[in-house]
Design a protein around this motif. Structure first.
Motif, PDB file in Angstrom:
ATOM      1  N   PHE A  47       0.799  -1.224   0.000  1.00 26.14           N
ATOM      2  CA  PHE A  47       0.000   0.000   0.000  1.00 26.14           C
ATOM      3  C   PHE A  47       0.836   1.281   0.000  1.00 26.14           C
ATOM      4  N   GLU A  48       2.158   1.153   0.021  1.00 24.48           N
ATOM      5  CA  GLU A  48       3.007   2.346  -0.015  1.00 24.48           C
ATOM      6  C   GLU A  48       4.126   2.147  -1.036  1.00 24.48           C
ATOM      7  N   TRP A  49       4.045   2.935  -2.100  1.00 29.70           N
ATOM      8  CA  TRP A  49       5.009   2.848  -3.190  1.00 29.70           C
ATOM      9  C   TRP A  49       5.967   4.029  -3.152  1.00 29.70           C
ATOM     10  N   GLU A  50       7.189   3.756  -3.580  1.00 37.20           N
ATOM     11  CA  GLU A  50       8.151   4.827  -3.820  1.00 37.20           C
ATOM     12  C   GLU A  50       8.172   5.056  -5.325  1.00 37.20           C
ATOM     13  N   VAL A  51       8.085   6.310  -5.708  1.00 33.92           N
ATOM     14  CA  VAL A  51       8.025   6.684  -7.114  1.00 33.92           C
ATOM     15  C   VAL A  51       9.188   7.617  -7.408  1.00 33.92           C
ATOM     16  N   MET A  52       9.835   7.394  -8.532  1.00 37.27           N
ATOM     17  CA  MET A  52      10.876   8.310  -8.990  1.00 37.27           C
ATOM     18  C   MET A  52      10.423   8.839 -10.346  1.00 37.27           C
ATOM     19  N   LEU A  53      10.333  10.159 -10.438  1.00 38.91           N
ATOM     20  CA  LEU A  53       9.952  10.810 -11.689  1.00 38.91           C
ATOM     21  C   LEU A  53      11.172  11.542 -12.243  1.00 38.91           C
ATOM     22  N   MET A  54      11.524  11.204 -13.454  1.00 41.84           N
ATOM     23  CA  MET A  54      12.633  11.862 -14.132  1.00 41.84           C
ATOM     24  C   MET A  54      12.021  12.796 -15.163  1.00 41.84           C
ATOM     25  N   ILE A  55      12.016  14.076 -14.851  1.00 40.01           N
ATOM     26  CA  ILE A  55      11.381  15.081 -15.692  1.00 40.01           C
ATOM     27  C   ILE A  55      12.370  15.499 -16.775  1.00 40.01           C
ATOM     28  N   ASN A  56      11.935  15.440 -18.031  1.00 43.64           N
ATOM     29  CA  ASN A  56      12.861  15.713 -19.132  1.00 43.64           C
ATOM     30  C   ASN A  56      13.065  17.209 -19.354  1.00 43.64           C
ATOM     31  N   GLY A  63      16.011  21.795 -17.799  1.00 40.21           N
ATOM     32  CA  GLY A  63      17.238  21.116 -17.424  1.00 40.21           C
ATOM     33  C   GLY A  63      16.994  19.742 -16.847  1.00 40.21           C
ATOM     34  N   GLY A  64      15.761  19.312 -16.770  1.00 45.34           N
ATOM     35  CA  GLY A  64      15.457  17.982 -16.238  1.00 45.34           C
ATOM     36  C   GLY A  64      15.588  17.955 -14.726  1.00 45.34           C
ATOM     37  N   ALA A  65      14.925  17.012 -14.112  1.00 45.66           N
ATOM     38  CA  ALA A  65      14.946  16.906 -12.657  1.00 45.66           C
ATOM     39  C   ALA A  65      14.586  15.488 -12.251  1.00 45.66           C
ATOM     40  N   TYR A  66      14.940  15.130 -11.040  1.00 45.56           N
ATOM     41  CA  TYR A  66      14.564  13.847 -10.452  1.00 45.56           C
ATOM     42  C   TYR A  66      13.804  14.134  -9.168  1.00 45.56           C
ATOM     43  N   PHE A  67      12.562  13.688  -9.124  1.00 46.90           N
ATOM     44  CA  PHE A  67      11.760  13.904  -7.930  1.00 46.90           C
ATOM     45  C   PHE A  67      11.267  12.568  -7.394  1.00 46.90           C
ATOM     46  N   ARG A  68      11.457  12.391  -6.103  1.00 39.87           N
ATOM     47  CA  ARG A  68      11.014  11.178  -5.420  1.00 39.87           C
ATOM     48  C   ARG A  68       9.726  11.491  -4.672  1.00 39.87           C
ATOM     49  N   ALA A  69       8.795  10.545  -4.730  1.00 35.19           N
ATOM     50  CA  ALA A  69       7.513  10.719  -4.044  1.00 35.19           C
ATOM     51  C   ALA A  69       7.065   9.379  -3.476  1.00 35.19           C
ATOM     52  N   TYR A  70       6.183   9.454  -2.506  1.00 31.96           N
ATOM     53  CA  TYR A  70       5.529   8.259  -1.981  1.00 31.96           C
ATOM     54  C   TYR A  70       4.067   8.318  -2.404  1.00 31.96           C
ATOM     55  N   MET A  71       3.576   7.202  -2.913  1.00 31.01           N
ATOM     56  CA  MET A  71       2.172   7.089  -3.249  1.00 31.01           C
ATOM     57  C   MET A  71       1.581   6.079  -2.275  1.00 31.01           C
ATOM     58  N   THR A  72       0.635   6.553  -1.465  1.00 25.69           N
ATOM     59  CA  THR A  72       0.020   5.732  -0.420  1.00 25.69           C
ATOM     60  C   THR A  72      -1.418   5.435  -0.804  1.00 25.69           C
ATOM     61  N   LEU A  84      -0.371  11.196  -3.155  1.00 30.73           N
ATOM     62  CA  LEU A  84       1.002  11.271  -3.638  1.00 30.73           C
ATOM     63  C   LEU A  84       1.674  12.449  -2.951  1.00 30.73           C
ATOM     64  N   VAL A  85       2.791  12.177  -2.274  1.00 27.53           N
ATOM     65  CA  VAL A  85       3.514  13.212  -1.541  1.00 27.53           C
ATOM     66  C   VAL A  85       4.975  13.197  -1.980  1.00 27.53           C
ATOM     67  N   PHE A  86       5.437  14.326  -2.498  1.00 31.72           N
ATOM     68  CA  PHE A  86       6.831  14.455  -2.902  1.00 31.72           C
ATOM     69  C   PHE A  86       7.709  14.545  -1.665  1.00 31.72           C
ATOM     70  N   GLN A  87       8.875  13.943  -1.765  1.00 27.64           N
ATOM     71  CA  GLN A  87       9.854  13.969  -0.684  1.00 27.64           C
ATOM     72  C   GLN A  87      10.829  15.110  -0.960  1.00 27.64           C
ATOM     73  N   THR A  88      11.711  15.370  -0.055  1.00 31.23           N
ATOM     74  CA  THR A  88      12.672  16.463  -0.176  1.00 31.23           C
ATOM     75  C   THR A  88      13.629  16.185  -1.332  1.00 31.23           C
ATOM     76  N   GLY A 100       4.561  18.999   0.170  1.00 34.15           N
ATOM     77  CA  GLY A 100       4.903  17.965  -0.795  1.00 34.15           C
ATOM     78  C   GLY A 100       3.693  17.231  -1.358  1.00 34.15           C
ATOM     79  N   GLU A 101       2.511  17.424  -0.772  1.00 37.71           N
ATOM     80  CA  GLU A 101       1.331  16.709  -1.252  1.00 37.71           C
ATOM     81  C   GLU A 101       0.867  17.281  -2.587  1.00 37.71           C
ATOM     82  N   LEU A 102       0.606  16.377  -3.519  1.00 36.24           N
ATOM     83  CA  LEU A 102       0.144  16.756  -4.843  1.00 36.24           C
ATOM     84  C   LEU A 102      -1.341  17.075  -4.823  1.00 36.24           C
ATOM     85  N   CYS A 103      -1.729  18.131  -5.522  1.00 38.01           N
ATOM     86  CA  CYS A 103      -3.130  18.507  -5.678  1.00 38.01           C
ATOM     87  C   CYS A 103      -3.464  18.401  -7.159  1.00 38.01           C
ATOM     88  N   ILE A 104      -4.219  17.375  -7.493  1.00 40.12           N
ATOM     89  CA  ILE A 104      -4.646  17.148  -8.877  1.00 40.12           C
ATOM     90  C   ILE A 104      -6.048  16.547  -8.816  1.00 40.12           C
TER      91      ILE A 104
END
Length: 184
Positions: A47-56, A63-72, A84-88, A100-104
């Motif tokens: 029930f708790e996933w770690e997500v890594m988003l690599m933004i192009n 310049g691209g970015a790497y963002f880590r988030a937890y999806m519960t 979905l909450v983004f981590q530091t 860090g919480e996503l609003c969508i």
């Protein structure tokens, strides 16, 4: 034969767990999800996933970015949405609260919007999957929604920049990208 509330909840929980296990495996095998990596935070908790988003480089997060988030996911998944909450470092983005919480819209509960901003069809539906959620998040980095912001400062700076004002939004985003890449 009657079912006790705990037995019903347990049945839902195990059904949710099986569904999430299948969805996690499908996403790990998918070849058409560039920029998205998923796994479990702890091997014992589906029930708790770690997500890594690599933004192009082609989006607003220059310049691209790497963002880590937890999806519960709640026990009621897929009837209720995950969180979905983004981590530091938390991305500087109009649709991400400073916490860090996503609003969508697609992660808002499947009920009428008490403020009348969203229609029921824009909100959570069991047809959504972790994959559709994360693809929507990637797209939100390309086109932030400043109409209903979670981060008012980011939304104001983005609007000002779109109207020809100073490039302060871009400057804050670049700082955020550098932090995500470990450069700051």
């Amino acid at each position: 034969m009657s079912t006790t509330p705990n037995a019903a909840a347990s049945g839902q929980n195990s059904g949710s767990a099986r569904l999430l296990q299948r969805q996690l495996m499908e996403m790990k095998r998918a070849k058409d999800l560039p920029g998205i990596s998923v796994g479990l935070v702890k091997d014992t908790n589906i029930f708790e996933w770690e997500v890594m988003l690599m933004i192009n480089d082609d989006c607003k997060y220059y310049g691209g970015a790497y963002f880590r988030a937890y999806m519960t996911f709640p026990a009621e998944y897929p009837l209720m949405p995950p969180k979905l909450v983004f981590q530091t470092p938390v991305p500087f983005h109009p649709n991400i609260y400073p916490s860090g919480e996503l609003c969508i819209s697609i992660l808002h509960p499947p009920e009428e919007d008490r403020y009348g901003y969203e229609s029921a069809s824009e909100r959570w539906s069991p047809v959504q999957t972790p994959e559709t959620i994360l693809v929507s998040v990637i797209s939100l980095f390309s086109e932030p929604n400043d109409e209903s912001p979670a981060n008012l400062d980011a939304a104001k700076l983005l609007r000002a920049e779109r109207e020809g004002g100073p490039k302060e939004f871009r400057k804050r985003v670049r700082k955020c990208v550098r932090e995500s890449l470990g450069e700051d």
